[in-house]
Design a protein around this motif. Structure first.
Motif, PDB file in Angstrom:
ATOM      1  N   SER A   1       0.934  -1.216   0.253  1.00  0.00           N
ATOM      2  CA  SER A   1       0.104   0.249   0.029  1.00  0.00           C
ATOM      3  C   SER A   1       1.015   1.324  -0.089  1.00  0.00           C
ATOM      4  CB  SER A   1      -0.966  -0.020   1.200  1.00  0.00           C
ATOM      5  OG  SER A   1      -0.091  -0.070   2.375  1.00  0.00           O
ATOM      6  N   GLU A   2       1.933   1.328   0.876  1.00  0.00           N
ATOM      7  CA  GLU A   2       2.958   2.429   0.643  1.00  0.00           C
ATOM      8  C   GLU A   2       3.522   2.666  -0.760  1.00  0.00           C
ATOM      9  OE1 GLU A   2       3.416   4.885   3.109  1.00  0.00           O
ATOM     10  OE2 GLU A   2       1.623   3.806   4.082  1.00  0.00           O
ATOM     11  N   LEU A   3       3.820   1.786  -1.409  1.00  0.00           N
ATOM     12  CA  LEU A   3       4.592   1.414  -2.421  1.00  0.00           C
ATOM     13  C   LEU A   3       3.481   2.249  -3.419  1.00  0.00           C
ATOM     14  CD1 LEU A   3       7.342   0.834  -3.843  1.00  0.00           C
ATOM     15  CD2 LEU A   3       6.438  -1.458  -4.778  1.00  0.00           C
ATOM     16  N   ASN A   4       2.334   1.647  -3.572  1.00  0.00           N
ATOM     17  CA  ASN A   4       1.228   2.350  -4.441  1.00  0.00           C
ATOM     18  C   ASN A   4       1.064   3.680  -4.347  1.00  0.00           C
ATOM     19  OD1 ASN A   4       1.067  -0.121  -5.919  1.00  0.00           O
ATOM     20  ND2 ASN A   4      -0.445  -1.052  -4.468  1.00  0.00           N
ATOM     21  N   ARG A   5       0.829   3.991  -2.918  1.00  0.00           N
ATOM     22  CA  ARG A   5       0.351   5.451  -2.491  1.00  0.00           C
ATOM     23  C   ARG A   5       1.384   6.216  -2.819  1.00  0.00           C
ATOM     24  NH1 ARG A   5       0.876   8.792   1.752  1.00  0.00           N
ATOM     25  NH2 ARG A   5       2.292   7.375   2.866  1.00  0.00           N
ATOM     26  N   ARG A   6       2.704   6.020  -2.595  1.00  0.00           N
ATOM     27  CA  ARG A   6       3.793   7.034  -2.760  1.00  0.00           C
ATOM     28  C   ARG A   6       4.188   7.233  -4.299  1.00  0.00           C
ATOM     29  NH1 ARG A   6       6.007   8.345   2.217  1.00  0.00           N
ATOM     30  NH2 ARG A   6       5.073   7.441   3.927  1.00  0.00           N
ATOM     31  N   PHE A   7       4.250   5.837  -4.939  1.00  0.00           N
ATOM     32  CA  PHE A   7       4.931   5.868  -6.484  1.00  0.00           C
ATOM     33  C   PHE A   7       4.066   5.467  -7.339  1.00  0.00           C
ATOM     34  CE2 PHE A   7       8.311   5.167  -3.105  1.00  0.00           C
ATOM     35  CZ  PHE A   7       8.914   6.469  -3.319  1.00  0.00           C
ATOM     36  N   LEU A   8       3.585   4.145  -7.090  1.00  0.00           N
ATOM     37  CA  LEU A   8       3.033   3.499  -8.357  1.00  0.00           C
ATOM     38  C   LEU A   8       1.727   3.873  -8.766  1.00  0.00           C
ATOM     39  CD1 LEU A   8       4.164  -0.424  -7.512  1.00  0.00           C
ATOM     40  CD2 LEU A   8       5.515   1.658  -8.696  1.00  0.00           C
TER      41      LEU A   8
ATOM     42  N   TYR B   1       3.419  -2.593 -11.538  1.00  0.00           N
ATOM     43  CA  TYR B   1       2.880  -3.163 -10.488  1.00  0.00           C
ATOM     44  C   TYR B   1       3.846  -4.178  -9.329  1.00  0.00           C
ATOM     45  CZ  TYR B   1      -0.821  -2.817 -13.905  1.00  0.00           C
ATOM     46  OH  TYR B   1      -1.197  -2.133 -15.019  1.00  0.00           O
ATOM     47  N   TYR B   2       3.314  -4.133  -8.173  1.00  0.00           N
ATOM     48  CA  TYR B   2       4.221  -4.897  -7.080  1.00  0.00           C
ATOM     49  C   TYR B   2       3.186  -5.920  -6.610  1.00  0.00           C
ATOM     50  CZ  TYR B   2       6.435  -6.105  -2.678  1.00  0.00           C
ATOM     51  OH  TYR B   2       6.969  -6.701  -1.839  1.00  0.00           O
TER      52      TYR B   2
ATOM     53  N   ALA C   1      12.911  -6.833  -2.690  1.00  0.00           N
ATOM     54  CA  ALA C   1      14.169  -6.757  -3.147  1.00  0.00           C
ATOM     55  C   ALA C   1      13.989  -6.889  -4.781  1.00  0.00           C
ATOM     56  CB  ALA C   1      14.994  -7.886  -2.809  1.00  0.00           C
ATOM     57  N   GLY C   2      12.711  -6.942  -5.507  1.00  0.00           N
ATOM     58  CA  GLY C   2      12.711  -6.992  -6.976  1.00  0.00           C
ATOM     59  C   GLY C   2      11.578  -7.702  -7.440  1.00  0.00           C
ATOM     60  N   ALA C   3      10.479  -7.724  -6.633  1.00  0.00           N
ATOM     61  CA  ALA C   3       9.295  -8.245  -7.202  1.00  0.00           C
ATOM     62  C   ALA C   3       8.263  -7.236  -7.961  1.00  0.00           C
ATOM     63  CB  ALA C   3       8.459  -8.938  -6.011  1.00  0.00           C
ATOM     64  N   ILE C   4       8.907  -6.203  -8.437  1.00  0.00           N
ATOM     65  CA  ILE C   4       8.161  -5.324  -9.247  1.00  0.00           C
ATOM     66  C   ILE C   4       8.259  -5.707 -10.791  1.00  0.00           C
ATOM     67  CG2 ILE C   4       7.784  -2.946 -10.308  1.00  0.00           C
ATOM     68  CD1 ILE C   4       8.964  -1.889  -7.591  1.00  0.00           C
ATOM     69  N   VAL C   5       6.972  -5.662 -11.472  1.00  0.00           N
ATOM     70  CA  VAL C   5       6.815  -5.963 -12.920  1.00  0.00           C
ATOM     71  C   VAL C   5       6.597  -4.776 -13.676  1.00  0.00           C
ATOM     72  CG1 VAL C   5       4.474  -6.430 -12.627  1.00  0.00           C
ATOM     73  CG2 VAL C   5       5.707  -7.556 -14.771  1.00  0.00           C
ATOM     74  N   SER C   6       7.234  -4.438 -14.786  1.00  0.00           N
ATOM     75  CA  SER C   6       7.023  -3.093 -15.307  1.00  0.00           C
ATOM     76  C   SER C   6       7.423  -3.303 -16.694  1.00  0.00           C
ATOM     77  CB  SER C   6       8.057  -1.990 -14.612  1.00  0.00           C
ATOM     78  OG  SER C   6       7.697  -0.773 -15.004  1.00  0.00           O
TER      79      SER C   6
ATOM     80  N   ILE D   1      -2.415  -9.615 -14.825  1.00  0.00           N
ATOM     81  CA  ILE D   1      -1.018  -9.069 -14.900  1.00  0.00           C
ATOM     82  C   ILE D   1       0.048 -10.160 -15.662  1.00  0.00           C
ATOM     83  CG2 ILE D   1       1.032  -8.334 -13.930  1.00  0.00           C
ATOM     84  CD1 ILE D   1      -0.797  -7.182 -11.861  1.00  0.00           C
ATOM     85  N   LEU D   2      -0.556 -11.473 -15.407  1.00  0.00           N
ATOM     86  CA  LEU D   2       0.449 -12.432 -15.728  1.00  0.00           C
ATOM     87  C   LEU D   2       0.368 -12.658 -17.300  1.00  0.00           C
ATOM     88  CD1 LEU D   2       0.325 -15.646 -13.166  1.00  0.00           C
ATOM     89  CD2 LEU D   2       2.176 -13.909 -13.717  1.00  0.00           C
ATOM     90  N   ASN D   3      -1.006 -12.444 -17.832  1.00  0.00           N
ATOM     91  CA  ASN D   3      -1.402 -12.700 -19.216  1.00  0.00           C
ATOM     92  C   ASN D   3      -0.803 -11.469 -20.024  1.00  0.00           C
ATOM     93  OD1 ASN D   3      -3.002 -14.808 -18.700  1.00  0.00           O
ATOM     94  ND2 ASN D   3      -4.753 -13.629 -18.449  1.00  0.00           N
ATOM     95  N   ARG D   4      -0.133 -10.524 -19.363  1.00  0.00           N
ATOM     96  CA  ARG D   4       0.381  -9.299 -20.241  1.00  0.00           C
ATOM     97  C   ARG D   4       1.999  -9.490 -20.152  1.00  0.00           C
ATOM     98  NH1 ARG D   4      -1.812  -4.389 -17.494  1.00  0.00           N
ATOM     99  NH2 ARG D   4      -0.500  -3.202 -18.897  1.00  0.00           N
ATOM    100  N   MET D   5       2.731 -10.441 -19.322  1.00  0.00           N
ATOM    101  CA  MET D   5       3.892 -10.613 -19.182  1.00  0.00           C
ATOM    102  C   MET D   5       4.597 -11.499 -20.412  1.00  0.00           C
ATOM    103  SD  MET D   5       4.336 -10.969 -15.031  1.00  0.00           S
ATOM    104  CE  MET D   5       6.009 -11.282 -15.250  1.00  0.00           C
ATOM    105  N   VAL D   6       5.730 -11.123 -20.650  1.00  0.00           N
ATOM    106  CA  VAL D   6       6.547 -11.883 -21.463  1.00  0.00           C
ATOM    107  C   VAL D   6       7.151 -13.076 -20.780  1.00  0.00           C
ATOM    108  CG1 VAL D   6       8.746 -10.470 -21.192  1.00  0.00           C
ATOM    109  CG2 VAL D   6       8.338 -11.901 -23.262  1.00  0.00           C
ATOM    110  N   SER D   7       7.229 -14.293 -21.266  1.00  0.00           N
ATOM    111  CA  SER D   7       7.975 -15.433 -20.503  1.00  0.00           C
ATOM    112  C   SER D   7       9.512 -15.108 -20.245  1.00  0.00           C
ATOM    113  CB  SER D   7       8.051 -16.612 -21.484  1.00  0.00           C
ATOM    114  OG  SER D   7       6.614 -17.023 -21.685  1.00  0.00           O
TER     115      SER D   7
END
Length: 211
Positions: free
Chosen positions: A21-28, A38-39, A86-91, A48-54
């Protein structure tokens, strides 16, 4: 990575809110324009998975020996709970350029915080330095790196990776330009040529008068 996990715990302790919630509110979900970023600390929903490349894990490095069962597998639908903050953001590369610009020049950071971000330690001798040079070309700041090369001059950059992906950005202060790209694999460390690819992209754009 441990530092990022500790930062997540501190954020939740101080704010009494979830890291998500803090990540979304402050940045995303702010006015930074990160509409495809997204996080999730566990699993990503299907929309979201359906839009991600393998993404594929191909690393035979010794320190990845325990991950041998993942070799050659598409890992895009795997849980990201092992990395969380430590790295669970998809963009997307486009959103990464927006993030980099906000990080280096935008109003996102106060002057004191940006000065801390830019505080450098030489990768050549481990000592604090004010800036990189051709004689001392690489240094690490607070989660970002700086380098000086004959082609690019002084630039800021960072490459992040997970088990099946790599994302790299380059900020060029002189040109006020950002370059970003993503790769859908994690190979052996000796096979990682993303830095050379970035320099090649810069050379191509520079010769074409784009930057």
């Amino acid at each position: 990575n441990t530092g990022y996990i500790l930062a997540e715990l501190i954020i939740e302790k101080v704010t009494h809110n979830s890291y998500t919630s803090e990540l979304n509110r402050r940045f995303l979900r702010s006015d930074l324009g990160l509409n495809s970023t997204y996080y999730s600390g566990t699993m990503y929903p299907s929309d979201i998975l359906n839009r991600m490349v393998s993404g594929y894990f191909f690393s035979h490095d010794e320190d990845n020996a325990g991950l041998k069962p993942l070799l050659g597998r598409d890992v895009h639908a795997d849980s990201v709970s092992w990395m969380k903050s430590a790295g669970a953001i998809v963009s997307t590369p486009e959103d990464l350029t927006r993030w980099a610009r906000a990080l280096y020049t935008g109003p996102m950071l106060a002057p004191k915080q940006r000065a801390e971000l830019f505080s450098l330690v030489s990768l050549k001798n481990g000592k604090p330095i004010k800036t990189t040079t051709l004689e001392d070309p690489r240094a690490f700041g607070l989660g970002v790196a700086q380098m000086t090369t004959p082609q690019t001059g002084k630039v800021w950059f960072y490459e992040g990776e997970t088990l099946g992906y790599r994302m790299l950005h380059l900020y060029l202060p002189k040109q006020d330009a950002v370059i970003a790209f993503g790769l859908n694999s994690q190979p052996d460390s000796k096979q990682n040529q993303s830095g050379k690819l970035m320099i090649s992209i810069f050379d191509t754009l520079h010769k074409a008068g784009k930057i």
